[in-house]
Scaffold this active site. Structure first.
Site, short mmCIF file in Angstrom:
data_model
loop_
_atom_site.label_atom_id
_atom_site.label_comp_id
_atom_site.label_asym_id
_atom_site.label_seq_id
_atom_site.Cartn_x
_atom_site.Cartn_y
_atom_site.Cartn_z
N ASP A 174 0.88 -1.17 0.00
CA ASP A 174 0.00 0.00 0.00
C ASP A 174 0.92 1.22 0.00
OD1 ASP A 174 -1.64 2.16 0.55
OD2 ASP A 174 -2.96 1.05 1.88
N HIS A 175 1.01 1.90 -1.13
CA HIS A 175 2.05 2.93 -1.26
C HIS A 175 1.83 4.10 -0.30
CE1 HIS A 175 -0.95 4.87 -3.94
NE2 HIS A 175 -0.34 5.99 -3.62
N GLU A 213 -8.93 13.40 -5.31
CA GLU A 213 -8.23 13.40 -6.58
C GLU A 213 -8.97 14.32 -7.54
OE1 GLU A 213 -6.48 9.18 -7.52
OE2 GLU A 213 -8.52 8.92 -6.79
N HIS A 237 -6.05 2.13 1.45
CA HIS A 237 -5.35 3.36 1.86
C HIS A 237 -5.96 3.99 3.12
CE1 HIS A 237 -3.36 2.93 -1.85
NE2 HIS A 237 -4.15 3.65 -2.61
#
Length: 486
Positions: A174-175, A213, A237
């Site tokens: 999970d970045h 976003e 996230h």
């Protein structure tokens, strides 16, 4: 910076968007930093029929585009020496045979299989690697999200891959957990005494987590329409960010000590089921509007999109953690596409003073707030009240800010740079354990089931706004407001 052990990294989906936009530029930076030794190899694996030279040209073009002025032609030549390309179709045993010919001469080095593909290919790829004896004792597999589409499909993937790789060799990535600001949230909580006495009910009024976003679905229309915002963003996230905020202090810095505490938070989430879901969630879908001054089409007008789609592009939720530390403290989560701006932040609002003896602004933004900004820039800001210049004791909000770029002159690691080096080093702290994933899906699945049961279609919102008006009502019913509305 410490050099990495010699490794072979096989990047399945090596011509895809994630590989070209994030993974290969991250590896290029680590090569430029001197972390990758001359013997290490990075193998792109995809279905495209490419020569090595053609693949190198694609990677170079992508690195130039996404790294801009950072790109250095001389350092590229050094990085290119690590790159190989093998055509691999997940359904072709012959292709895995060719991959095996490339890998077998070096069985003892660290071997990383990064599966940047759809989740339906995770298990077939792993099983093909096993059939061709490519999984060594020092092999690791990286699973990119989403790991399945619900609890059942996730469990099947984990079961099949768990038969081939031990849990300590499975890296569910999970970045967001690799971002510098998230790392500093951990440092802020567990490296300082200052906030710990305040990090609880009675001191914190409420918590907001926003991941907004400004882009639409772009080239991911078919994928996104089968996933939606709840599974694409909240299940991984946002729940991971919530865990870091709400977890108890780990007993040590060991990987499982941290992950044990995150699991406890996920299991303490109050279930949202039945009609309760309609009261505590909002789902939306963007229609035509304007973002950054440019007109954009609505979700249903996106290329390859079904005209009757009810997939949500926006979700807001009121979440409660039923633990002694957090009982009664609401957590508000929201995420969406085509919102007013790109922004990811955590806002922790503290309780007001019990008795105000000075003149102060009679507005909600006069409360103390801790804002952890994750994007577009990474920073931490503490809002406090201070005396306004002039005669008398009149208070006004001022910000105490930590800008990481100003405070630390060395360049911060990109999230994927940190996570890829952790994989190669075998460090599991920032990766999800199987029971974490199962706990997250068990909380998410009833929400989707309730939407379907009650035919809860998404509410429309104009592209370039902050989402449906119902999201403001969700938090407004409790007397609060999203930070951008203050």
């Amino acid at each position: 910076m410490q050099s990495l052990p010699t490794f072979d990294l096989v990047l399945f989906g090596g011509t895809g968007d994630l590989a070209m936009r994030k993974l290969l530029p991250a590896l290029y930076r680590r090569s430029c930093a001197g972390q990758i030794d001359a013997a290490s190899r990075i193998v792109g694996a995809a279905r495209s029929q490419l020569t090595r030279e053609e693949y190198l040209e694609q990677v170079r073009s992508s690195c130039e585009t996404h790294l801009g002025s950072v790109f250095d032609a001389k350092k590229w030549t050094q990085f290119a020496e690590h790159l190989q390309y093998v055509r691999v179709d997940a359904q072709s045993d012959d292709d895995f045979g060719r991959l095996g010919e490339l890998l077998r001469p070096q069985p003892q080095r660290v071997r990383v299989f990064f599966l940047s593909t759809g989740p339906d290919l995770f298990a077939p790829i792993a099983e093909a690697l096993a059939r061709h004896s490519l999984i060594s004792p020092v092999s690791r597999v990286v699973l990119e999200k989403p790991l399945g589409y619900d609890g059942a499909s996730s469990a099947e993937i984990n079961e099949r891959i768990g038969k081939l790789f031990p849990e300590t060799s499975i890296f569910r990535i999970d970045h967001y957990l690799g971002k510098e600001a998230v790392q500093n949230l951990l440092a802020l909580r567990f490296g300082n005494q200052l906030f710990e006495p305040l990090w609880r009910r009675g001191r914190i009024q409420h918590v907001q987590i926003t991941v907004a976003e400004d882009v639409g679905v772009e080239r991911r229309a078919q994928f996104y329409d089968h996933v939606g915002a709840l599974r694409d963003m909240v299940q991984n996230h946002m729940l991971q960010l919530l865990c870091i905020i709400a977890m108890e202090p780990p007993a040590s810095g060991a990987a499982d000590a941290t992950r044990d505490e995150k699991v406890k938070v996920l299991r303490a989430l109050r279930p949202l089921t039945g009609r309760d879901v309609l009261q505590k969630t909002v789902r939306g879908q963007y229609k035509a509007g304007a973002v950054n001054g440019k007109p954009v089409v609505g979700y249903l007008e996106e290329k390859d999109m079904p005209k009757d789609s009810s997939t949500e592009t926006f979700v807001a939720l009121k979440v409660q953690v039923d633990s002694w530390r957090w009982a009664g403290v609401p957590f508000y989560l929201r995420t969406g596409k085509r919102l007013q701006e790109k922004q990811a932040e955590i806002v922790i609002t503290f309780e007001d003073v019990p008795l105000s003896i000075y003149e102060r602004p009679d507005t909600p933004h006069a409360l103390n707030r801790l804002v952890i900004q994750l994007q577009p820039e990474e920073s931490i800001t503490l809002s406090v009240l201070a005396k306004s210049p002039g005669h008398g004791m009149v208070l006004k909000p001022v910000d105490l800010s930590l800008d990481f770029a100003d405070a630390f002159k060395t360049r911060q690691l990109d999230a994927y740079e940190r996570l890829l080096t952790d994989v190669i080093n075998g460090t599991l702290t920032l990766f999800m354990r199987r029971d974490e994933l199962e706990a997250a899906w068990s909380w998410i699945d009833p929400i989707r089931a309730a939407w379907q049961q009650h035919d809860e279609r998404p509410k429309s919102y104009t592209a370039g706004s902050w989402g449906p008006a119902a999201a403001s009502s969700l938090i407004g019913r409790d007397g609060f407001a999203w930070r951008n509305e203050l």
